[in-house]
Every structure is written in C-alpha cells, then in structure tokens.
Design a protein around this motif. Structure first.
Motif, PDB file in Angstrom:
ATOM      1  N   THR A  29       0.842  -1.182   0.000  1.00  0.00           N
ATOM      2  CA  THR A  29       0.000   0.000   0.000  1.00  0.00           C
ATOM      3  C   THR A  29       0.880   1.235   0.000  1.00  0.00           C
ATOM      4  O   THR A  29       2.006   1.209   0.510  1.00  0.00           O
ATOM      5  N   ALA A  30       0.369   2.316  -0.579  1.00  0.00           N
ATOM      6  CA  ALA A  30       1.136   3.556  -0.642  1.00  0.00           C
ATOM      7  C   ALA A  30       0.210   4.742  -0.481  1.00  0.00           C
ATOM      8  O   ALA A  30      -0.918   4.741  -0.978  1.00  0.00           O
ATOM      9  N   PHE A  31       0.704   5.763   0.205  1.00  0.00           N
ATOM     10  CA  PHE A  31       0.048   7.053   0.280  1.00  0.00           C
ATOM     11  C   PHE A  31       0.664   7.903  -0.817  1.00  0.00           C
ATOM     12  O   PHE A  31       1.882   8.025  -0.891  1.00  0.00           O
ATOM     13  N   LEU A  32      -0.160   8.505  -1.665  1.00  0.00           N
ATOM     14  CA  LEU A  32       0.355   9.335  -2.747  1.00  0.00           C
ATOM     15  C   LEU A  32       0.170  10.804  -2.416  1.00  0.00           C
ATOM     16  O   LEU A  32      -0.955  11.311  -2.373  1.00  0.00           O
ATOM     17  N   SER A  33       1.275  11.490  -2.178  1.00  0.00           N
ATOM     18  CA  SER A  33       1.279  12.929  -1.974  1.00  0.00           C
ATOM     19  C   SER A  33       1.373  13.589  -3.342  1.00  0.00           C
ATOM     20  O   SER A  33       2.265  13.275  -4.136  1.00  0.00           O
ATOM     21  N   HIS A  34       0.444  14.493  -3.622  1.00  0.00           N
ATOM     22  CA  HIS A  34       0.391  15.147  -4.928  1.00  0.00           C
ATOM     23  C   HIS A  34      -0.463  16.399  -4.802  1.00  0.00           C
ATOM     24  O   HIS A  34      -1.215  16.556  -3.839  1.00  0.00           O
ATOM     25  N   SER A  35      -0.373  17.264  -5.760  1.00  0.00           N
ATOM     26  CA  SER A  35      -1.256  18.425  -5.818  1.00  0.00           C
ATOM     27  C   SER A  35      -2.589  17.996  -6.426  1.00  0.00           C
ATOM     28  O   SER A  35      -2.618  17.247  -7.412  1.00  0.00           O
TER      29      SER A  35
END
Length: 165
Positions: A29-35
């Motif tokens: 699993t991954a948390f995606l930091s993005h605008s």
C-alpha cells in the motif's frame, strides 16, 4: 529517467474503472502525496502501480475526508501516511508549489523508514524536470530505461522492479 507527465495522463485515460477496493493481504500500500491540480497525473500513477500489484491511497478518493480541508483533514492524512507501507511524492510544478505536499513529506520523513519513502520525478512536455530537490535524499520510482515498467532506484542508483517489492 523521470516519468513523462504525458505517459501518466495516458495511463489515467486508459485506467480500469473498477471501484476502490480494500487492499488484499500482502498487497503493498502507498500514500500518494500530490497536488490536487494534478488529479489526472495521480490517477495515471495509481493505475501504473495498480498494474504492478500496489494499492495506492489518494486522499480525495476517501469519502471520509471533509469537503473543505481543516484540522480533521490533516489528522486523516497523518493516519493514512502511517498506515500505508510506502509514502510516494509525485513531483510536479504544482506539488512543489503546494502548501500541503511539503508538509506531508516532512511528516512522512519523521514517521516512515527512510527506505519506504520514494519520489516520483516527472518531466512535462516542455522538458522541465521536477523532483530533483529531493532525489538525493530518497529513493525514486522511475520508468526503467531499455524496458517498460516502473522501478525503484535507491540513492546509489540500484534498481528493483516495483512489482518485485
């Protein structure tokens, strides 16, 4: 080699429309930091990683998030970052100018193992490259040269196929 934003957009357009599901046991699993201005790029990356067997959390897909960002939003983001196996930072012009994205990577840096944070550098159609600010600090996920697919490269340049992690 950075991921071309046009490739992320193409992946977004061609993505499967299966609904959000819970991660399978053993699935990364991954948390995606993005605008949020890069929503289509985020969807494209989510699709690419889904094909490699990953489940990628995108905050605006979370129906428990408040409609307007507030303290609850920050708390929920913290929980999601800690809960995920990986923290990913989608580096674009918009994410580099965001107020939230640098805060998220700073929080992740204090909570996650260093080898569980990765930058996804991108290049736009004008040849501008984003992500170099962080590339010497963290691993990166890039398109592997001479092959198709994503690979994780550590700070020494050693690569591993994303689907093998």
């Amino acid at each position: 080699m950075p991921i071309r934003q046009s490739d992320l957009l193409n992946s977004s357009v061609n993505r499967s429309f299966a609904g959000q599901s819970r991660p399978r046991v053993g699935q990364l699993t991954a948390f995606l930091s993005h605008s949020h201005q890069d929503a289509l790029l985020a969807l494209g990356l989510q699709e690419m990683l889904k094909k490699a067997g990953w489940d990628v959390y995108i905050d605006w897909q979370d129906t428990t998030m408040p409609a307007t960002p507030d303290g609850e939003t920050a708390f929920n983001i913290k929980v999601a970052i800690v809960r995920a196996d990986w923290f990913l930072f989608l580096a674009t012009q918009n994410s580099m100018a965001s107020r939230w994205c640098p805060w998220e990577i700073g929080f992740a840096d204090g909570k996650k193992a260093h080898d569980r944070i990765a930058i996804i550098p991108t290049a736009d159609n004008q040849g501008n490259f984003y992500g170099n600010e962080y590339l010497n600090l963290y691993s990166s996920i890039d398109v592997a040269q001479h092959a198709s697919g994503l690979a994780l490269f550590d700070t020494r340049g050693n690569g591993t196929w994303v689907h093998n992690l």
